[in-house]
Design an enzyme around this catalytic site. Structure first.
Site, PDB file in Angstrom:
ATOM      1  CG  ASP A 252      -5.855  -7.310  -7.751  1.00 16.09           C
ATOM      2  OD1 ASP A 252      -4.888  -7.501  -7.035  1.00 16.09           O
ATOM      3  OD2 ASP A 252      -6.715  -6.668  -7.280  1.00 16.09           O
TER       4      ASP A 252
ATOM      5  CD  GLU B 225      -3.187  -0.854   0.238  1.00 20.53           C
ATOM      6  OE1 GLU B 225      -2.958   0.097  -0.390  1.00 20.53           O
ATOM      7  OE2 GLU B 225      -3.820  -1.932   0.143  1.00 20.53           O
TER       8      GLU B 225
ATOM      9  CD  GLU C 100     -14.842  -5.542  -1.374  1.00 19.66           C
ATOM     10  OE1 GLU C 100     -15.100  -5.248  -2.660  1.00 19.66           O
ATOM     11  OE2 GLU C 100     -13.966  -5.402  -0.533  1.00 19.66           O
TER      12      GLU C 100
ATOM     13  CD  GLU D  66     -10.753  -2.114  -8.334  1.00 19.68           C
ATOM     14  OE1 GLU D  66      -9.591  -1.728  -7.444  1.00 19.68           O
ATOM     15  OE2 GLU D  66     -11.959  -1.960  -7.788  1.00 19.68           O
TER      16      GLU D  66
ATOM     17  CB  THR E 182      -2.473  -1.143  -9.102  1.00 15.18           C
ATOM     18  OG1 THR E 182      -3.855  -1.808  -9.059  1.00 15.18           O
ATOM     19  CG2 THR E 182      -1.902  -0.809  -7.654  1.00 15.18           C
TER      20      THR E 182
END
Length: 548
Positions: A236, A95, A329, A350, A453
């Site tokens: 991902d 992160e 989710e 997304e 991302t």
């Protein structure tokens, strides 16, 4: 303002999305700064990812994309004055990289466009770049493992805790090549790109006999702890960075890795344009679910030209959005409904991200319709007096007391870009800056931006500009050394080697102008040095030409 997807009214959609951004952004400033994130139901803040005013870092480039140069300048200066990474805080390596390092890199590369005064040598130097480098150096101890794959958590002051678990997710190993290679090529320090590549290659070697990777791995032993293979949570962005890294760096190795994975993904996980979770060694279905994080996949497919498949998969995902007004989710494909305890929608971007890529690729207004639906759902379901709240349960629209920083970094940004075809980030090369880098023929801001991302755009041209500068400096140093040192006979060279073993050489300062203190000279390779630069150099009165 009513948001409408038709082209004549796209401007109205832009205005509405801007107002959403400022409602969330001002709520953070009023109630949560300097904490990392806003808690919109209680109108206060909390630290979540490191106590570094994360929402400000994550939202900084969005300010410029929305056209607010003044606030960009104010916040960039504020961050330089107030943020310190020398703190005793345990931080997520993943992160911190995508949000903090990525956000600062993007802001650095956009700072001139935002009207900030840049220092000589920009984009290869600058205060925001130094902040990004400082943050990334705090993460380097995590990569000191036998495999080169990083731990998931690091203390920003003390490094990796001796009791830290060696188990981390696949994305936590393979999501560094964009930010770390950008850092290396902008600063000239190869350590960042080196550790990112080592982690990628190490992870590549762990794939199963059918070509899949699992979800969680032990970074010390290379043993897979969770063996579910798919394209969603925990995996991902690993696949995303193989594709985007190959484009940004023009790297065939990364693309070939992805294409091998893509074959296995299609063979074992794809069913009726959905992607399921399977056992990585056997290929048997382990979870027939769609995860909201998987919605990035159609956008990624568009980058490699697989539009037909991308469109069919996007349609599947869009039907789920319309069923609930958001993406839960987890969504059970056989049952057509949410999965117990996975019913939340934390304002993720997304599906909107994929809509932006696919609209750019096709011009199909279906994707603008998704944007309109997203604006109306977010406004109706999640808006509260102090910002926008995550949805705890998408079935009854109960809210949670959190607004993650990615709402401003990604969700709002992709929505705005979907409806703003003339934004500078969509530049096709008609607009650029020339001569603002370290070389007069550096072309910057000509488009081709690569989003990390966390939706932080990186300009590949700047990386090329700065890395070329580093290469030219090294080549020029060799030329200067070769010209300033007379050729020695074999006997003289042998004598000098013997002497150098007993006493250190004494350098005349006038002879070492191209050397850093303590550097050794390289033996001359050519009696007549060739110069490979596009620009012609004149050194010590000698003009090099193509026929030299």
């Amino acid at each position: 303002v009513v948001c409408c997807p038709t082209i004549p009214l796209q401007l109205l959609c832009e205005v509405k999305i801007k107002s959403m951004f400022y409602h969330a952004y001002n709520s953070y400033l009023d109630h949560a700064y300097p904490y990392d994130e806003l808690r919109p139901l209680t109108c206060d803040g909390q630290d979540t990812w490191g106590s570094v005013s994360l929402t400000l870092i994550d939202a900084l480039d969005t300010l410029l994309i929305l056209g607010n140069h003044t606030e960009f300048q104010r916040v960039a200066t504020l961050l330089q004055d107030t943020v310190d990474f020398d703190i005793d805080v345990n931080a997520s390596v993943f992160e911190t990289n995508i949000r903090v390092v990525g956000g600062l890199l993007s802001a650095h590369l956009l700072s001139k466009r935002a009207g900030m005064e840049v220092e000589p040598g920009w984009p290869c130097s600058g205060p925001l770049l130094r902040m990004a480098e400082d943050a990334a150096r705090k993460l380097l101890p995590a990569f000191q493992t036998p495999t080169g794959m990083p731990y998931g958590t690091v203390n920003l002051l003390r490094g990796v805790n001796p009791t830290e678990t060696p188990v981390t997710c696949t994305a936590g190993v393979g999501t560094f090549i964009l930010e770390f290679s950008a850092l290396s090529r902008l600063t000239g320090d190869p350590v960042f790109e080196d550790v990112a590549r080592k982690a990628l290659r190490s992870l590549w070697k762990t794939r199963s006999e059918i070509g899949l990777v699992g979800n969680h791995i032990d970074v010390l032993s290379k043993k897979w702890v969770a063996q579910d293979a798919g394209i969603g949570a925990g995996v991902d962005s690993y696949f995303e960075y193989l594709v985007k890294g190959s484009i940004m760096l023009q790297d065939e190795e990364l693309l070939s890795m992805f294409l091998e994975y893509d074959k296995a993904i299609k063979n074992y996980t794809k069913f009726d344009d959905w992607y399921l979770w399977v056992q990585m060694h056997k290929g048997t279905v382990s979870m027939p679910v769609f995860q909201s994080l998987e919605a990035f996949w159609p956008g990624l497919q568009s980058l490699i030209g697989e539009l037909d498949s991308a469109l069919r998969t996007f349609h599947n995902y869009y039907t789920v959005w319309r069923q609930f007004g958001g993406l839960p989710e987890f969504y059970s494909i056989p049952q057509g409904y949410t999965v117990d305890k996975r019913e939340g929608y934390p304002l993720r971007p997304e599906l909107i991200e994929s809509a932006m890529y696919l609209y750019k690729a096709t011009g199909d207004h279906t994707f603008l319709q998704l944007g309109r639906d997203a604006v109306e759902s977010i406004e109706k379901i999640t808006r509260v007096p102090c910002g926008y709240a995550s949805v705890k349960d998408i079935r009854d629209h109960k809210l949670d007391n959190r607004m993650e920083s990615f709402f401003l970094a990604e969700t709002i940004k992709y929505l705005y870009l979907l409806f703003d075809p003339d934004n500078f980030l969509h530049n096709s090369g008609l607009d650029f800056e020339l001569g603002t880098g370290p070389s007069e023929d550096c072309v910057l801001g000509a488009g081709g931006y690569i989003f990390n991302t966390e939706a932080h755009p990186l300009d590949p041209a700047a990386l090329h500009c700065c890395s070329r500068k580093q290469e030219e400096r090294r080549e020029l140093q060799d030329i200067l050394l070769n010209l300033s040192e007379p050729l020695a006979s074999p006997q003289d060279a042998q004598s000098q080697e013997t002497d150098s073993e007993t006493e250190p050489p004494v350098m005349d300062p006038s002879e070492s102008i191209a050397l850093k203190p303590g550097s050794r000279r390289k033996a001359p390779l050519l009696s007549c040095p060739m110069q490979p630069f596009s620009a012609r150099l004149a050194v010590m009165g000698q003009v090099f030409t193509d026929g030299t």
